[in-house]
Design a protein around this motif. Structure first.
Motif, PDB file in Angstrom:
ATOM      1  N   THR A  49       1.584  -7.234  -1.386  1.00 56.12           N
ATOM      2  CA  THR A  49       1.327  -7.640  -0.006  1.00 56.12           C
ATOM      3  C   THR A  49       2.488  -8.512   0.447  1.00 56.12           C
ATOM      4  O   THR A  49       3.370  -8.870  -0.342  1.00 56.12           O
ATOM      5  CB  THR A  49       0.027  -8.471   0.084  1.00 56.12           C
ATOM      6  OG1 THR A  49       0.186  -9.595  -0.805  1.00 56.12           O
ATOM      7  CG2 THR A  49      -1.195  -7.662  -0.321  1.00 56.12           C
ATOM      8  N   GLY A  50       2.490  -8.873   1.721  1.00 62.61           N
ATOM      9  CA  GLY A  50       3.478  -9.814   2.220  1.00 62.61           C
ATOM     10  C   GLY A  50       3.045 -11.225   1.828  1.00 62.61           C
ATOM     11  O   GLY A  50       1.914 -11.404   1.359  1.00 62.61           O
ATOM     12  N   PRO A  51       3.901 -12.246   1.991  1.00 67.56           N
ATOM     13  CA  PRO A  51       5.317 -12.091   2.360  1.00 67.56           C
ATOM     14  C   PRO A  51       6.154 -11.586   1.194  1.00 67.56           C
ATOM     15  O   PRO A  51       5.734 -11.614   0.043  1.00 67.56           O
ATOM     16  CB  PRO A  51       5.725 -13.502   2.773  1.00 67.56           C
ATOM     17  CG  PRO A  51       4.885 -14.379   1.894  1.00 67.56           C
ATOM     18  CD  PRO A  51       3.556 -13.662   1.763  1.00 67.56           C
ATOM     19  N   PRO A 102       6.815  -5.219   1.663  1.00 65.23           N
ATOM     20  CA  PRO A 102       7.385  -6.333   2.443  1.00 65.23           C
ATOM     21  C   PRO A 102       8.898  -6.254   2.587  1.00 65.23           C
ATOM     22  O   PRO A 102       9.435  -6.424   3.684  1.00 65.23           O
ATOM     23  CB  PRO A 102       6.941  -7.552   1.648  1.00 65.23           C
ATOM     24  CG  PRO A 102       5.692  -7.118   0.960  1.00 65.23           C
ATOM     25  CD  PRO A 102       5.926  -5.688   0.596  1.00 65.23           C
ATOM     26  N   VAL A 103       9.583  -6.007   1.484  1.00 64.16           N
ATOM     27  CA  VAL A 103      11.048  -5.897   1.501  1.00 64.16           C
ATOM     28  C   VAL A 103      11.455  -4.776   0.547  1.00 64.16           C
ATOM     29  O   VAL A 103      10.862  -4.626  -0.525  1.00 64.16           O
ATOM     30  CB  VAL A 103      11.718  -7.223   1.019  1.00 64.16           C
ATOM     31  CG1 VAL A 103      13.225  -7.029   0.806  1.00 64.16           C
ATOM     32  CG2 VAL A 103      11.493  -8.354   1.993  1.00 64.16           C
ATOM     33  N   ALA A 117      10.530 -12.090 -12.809  1.00 65.41           N
ATOM     34  CA  ALA A 117      10.620 -13.394 -13.479  1.00 65.41           C
ATOM     35  C   ALA A 117      10.479 -14.538 -12.478  1.00 65.41           C
ATOM     36  O   ALA A 117      10.137 -15.659 -12.853  1.00 65.41           O
ATOM     37  CB  ALA A 117      11.956 -13.495 -14.214  1.00 65.41           C
ATOM     38  N   SER A 118      10.704 -14.241 -11.191  1.00 63.81           N
ATOM     39  CA  SER A 118      10.560 -15.262 -10.144  1.00 63.81           C
ATOM     40  C   SER A 118       9.156 -15.271  -9.560  1.00 63.81           C
ATOM     41  O   SER A 118       8.878 -15.990  -8.609  1.00 63.81           O
ATOM     42  CB  SER A 118      11.569 -15.003  -9.011  1.00 63.81           C
ATOM     43  OG  SER A 118      12.871 -14.865  -9.518  1.00 63.81           O
ATOM     44  N   GLY A 119       8.297 -14.407 -10.130  1.00 64.98           N
ATOM     45  CA  GLY A 119       6.894 -14.420  -9.687  1.00 64.98           C
ATOM     46  C   GLY A 119       6.565 -13.405  -8.610  1.00 64.98           C
ATOM     47  O   GLY A 119       5.431 -13.359  -8.119  1.00 64.98           O
ATOM     48  N   TRP A 120       7.551 -12.589  -8.211  1.00 63.73           N
ATOM     49  CA  TRP A 120       7.278 -11.552  -7.226  1.00 63.73           C
ATOM     50  C   TRP A 120       6.767 -10.302  -7.933  1.00 63.73           C
ATOM     51  O   TRP A 120       6.929 -10.127  -9.140  1.00 63.73           O
ATOM     52  CB  TRP A 120       8.567 -11.184  -6.471  1.00 63.73           C
ATOM     53  CG  TRP A 120       9.166 -12.296  -5.677  1.00 63.73           C
ATOM     54  CD1 TRP A 120      10.275 -13.043  -6.002  1.00 63.73           C
ATOM     55  CD2 TRP A 120       8.694 -12.813  -4.427  1.00 63.73           C
ATOM     56  NE1 TRP A 120      10.529 -13.969  -5.025  1.00 63.73           N
ATOM     57  CE2 TRP A 120       9.568 -13.860  -4.044  1.00 63.73           C
ATOM     58  CE3 TRP A 120       7.619 -12.489  -3.587  1.00 63.73           C
ATOM     59  CZ2 TRP A 120       9.400 -14.586  -2.858  1.00 63.73           C
ATOM     60  CZ3 TRP A 120       7.455 -13.198  -2.408  1.00 63.73           C
ATOM     61  CH2 TRP A 120       8.329 -14.225  -2.060  1.00 63.73           C
ATOM     62  N   ILE A 143       9.967  -5.202  -3.254  1.00 58.23           N
ATOM     63  CA  ILE A 143       9.646  -6.569  -3.675  1.00 58.23           C
ATOM     64  C   ILE A 143       8.622  -7.166  -2.713  1.00 58.23           C
ATOM     65  O   ILE A 143       8.745  -7.006  -1.497  1.00 58.23           O
ATOM     66  CB  ILE A 143      10.909  -7.461  -3.708  1.00 58.23           C
ATOM     67  CG1 ILE A 143      12.016  -6.805  -4.534  1.00 58.23           C
ATOM     68  CG2 ILE A 143      10.581  -8.847  -4.250  1.00 58.23           C
ATOM     69  CD1 ILE A 143      13.342  -7.564  -4.534  1.00 58.23           C
ATOM     70  N   GLY A 144       7.611  -7.817  -3.274  1.00 54.06           N
ATOM     71  CA  GLY A 144       6.598  -8.437  -2.435  1.00 54.06           C
ATOM     72  C   GLY A 144       5.713  -9.370  -3.248  1.00 54.06           C
ATOM     73  O   GLY A 144       5.954  -9.597  -4.441  1.00 54.06           O
ATOM     74  N   THR A 145       4.689  -9.874  -2.590  1.00 57.70           N
ATOM     75  CA  THR A 145       3.730 -10.745  -3.274  1.00 57.70           C
ATOM     76  C   THR A 145       2.846  -9.874  -4.163  1.00 57.70           C
ATOM     77  O   THR A 145       2.267  -8.900  -3.681  1.00 57.70           O
ATOM     78  CB  THR A 145       2.883 -11.512  -2.237  1.00 57.70           C
ATOM     79  OG1 THR A 145       3.773 -12.310  -1.447  1.00 57.70           O
ATOM     80  CG2 THR A 145       1.830 -12.375  -2.896  1.00 57.70           C
ATOM     81  N   PRO A 146       2.782 -10.214  -5.455  1.00 55.18           N
ATOM     82  CA  PRO A 146       2.042  -9.323  -6.363  1.00 55.18           C
ATOM     83  C   PRO A 146       0.542  -9.303  -6.082  1.00 55.18           C
ATOM     84  O   PRO A 146      -0.023 -10.331  -5.698  1.00 55.18           O
ATOM     85  CB  PRO A 146       2.317  -9.908  -7.746  1.00 55.18           C
ATOM     86  CG  PRO A 146       2.722 -11.313  -7.513  1.00 55.18           C
ATOM     87  CD  PRO A 146       3.309 -11.392  -6.135  1.00 55.18           C
TER      88      PRO A 146
END
Ligand SMILES: Cc1cc2nc3c(=O)[nH]c(=O)nc-3n(C[C@H](O)[C@H](O)[C@H](O)COP(=O)(O)O)c2cc1C
Length: 187
Positions: free
Chosen positions: A21-23, A90-91, A127-130, A164-167
């Motif tokens: 999902t976003g963001p 999202p991106v 690794a950044s949590g996305w 890439i987005g919010t998991p």
């Protein structure tokens, strides 16, 4: 495996875009991820790749064009809907394989470096949590679409569309390779 890095490598897995999902990451966060992704082996230091970041506005504008292109390619409505729905992420970062004429480094090795960038970006994002996934599909593989809408030049190809987005929920694990069966140890 105690090291958090090894732990990450031992458990990392892609997130299907439909679960994201976003963001998504903003420009500053993306620049950090791209910097990490570009830290890859590159024979001859040729940098045979570049990035095109597709933000929300661009993806919304491209989705109907992608839908129309898949239909024009003779595929059915379901295939066109599926292709266009991928642009709901999202991106998306298009990693463009941009080979350099080199007497020393064959294009095959440059393609491998472009592939390494794709994995580097997925892993940096995870690794950044996305949530992140390396996809291709029609938008990447159809050269007319890629040249018309992703700014790909005739000598270039899309190595990957990195979503890439919010998991969302953690995706189920998939069968992993049997290393013993895939490896020969020569004395
Ligand atoms: C070059 C390349 C293209 C891919 N294209 C797609 C695709 O279009 N659709 C898809 O579902 N998975 C595609 N995948 C597979 C996913 O990236 C990923 O491997 C799969 O979802 C399993 O993820 P994981 O092993 O990273 O957990 C592609 C993989 C590679 C290396």
């Amino acid at each position: 495996m105690t090291s958090p890095i090894l732990q990450f490598l031992a458990t990392r897995r892609s997130h299907p875009p439909k679960l994201m999902t976003g963001p998504g990451p903003d420009r500053h966060q993306l620049t950090e991820l791209l910097t990490l992704a570009a830290r890859v082996p590159d024979h001859g230091k040729l940098e045979p790749w570049r990035f095109v970041v597709l933000g929300r506005q661009t993806l919304d504008a491209l989705a109907p064009k992608l839908h129309a292109a898949v239909l024009a390619d003779g595929q059915d409505q379901a295939a066109a809907d599926k292709a266009a729905s991928a642009f709901a992420s999202p991106v998306i970062v298009a990693v463009i394989h941009s080979p350099v004429d080199s007497p020393k480094v064959p294009e095959w090795e440059q393609e491998l470096s472009s592939g390494a960038v794709c994995l580097g970006l997925v892993n940096a994002a995870l690794a950044s949590g996305w949530g992140a996934a390396w996809l291709t599909g029609f938008a990447a593989l159809n050269r007319d679409f890629a040249q018309a809408h992703l700014g790909v030049a005739p000598h270039e190809r899309v190595a990957g569309l990195i979503h890439i987005g919010t998991p969302g929920p953690t995706p189920p694990e998939r069968p992993r390779p049997d290393i013993a069966a895939k490896t020969r140890f020569l004395p």
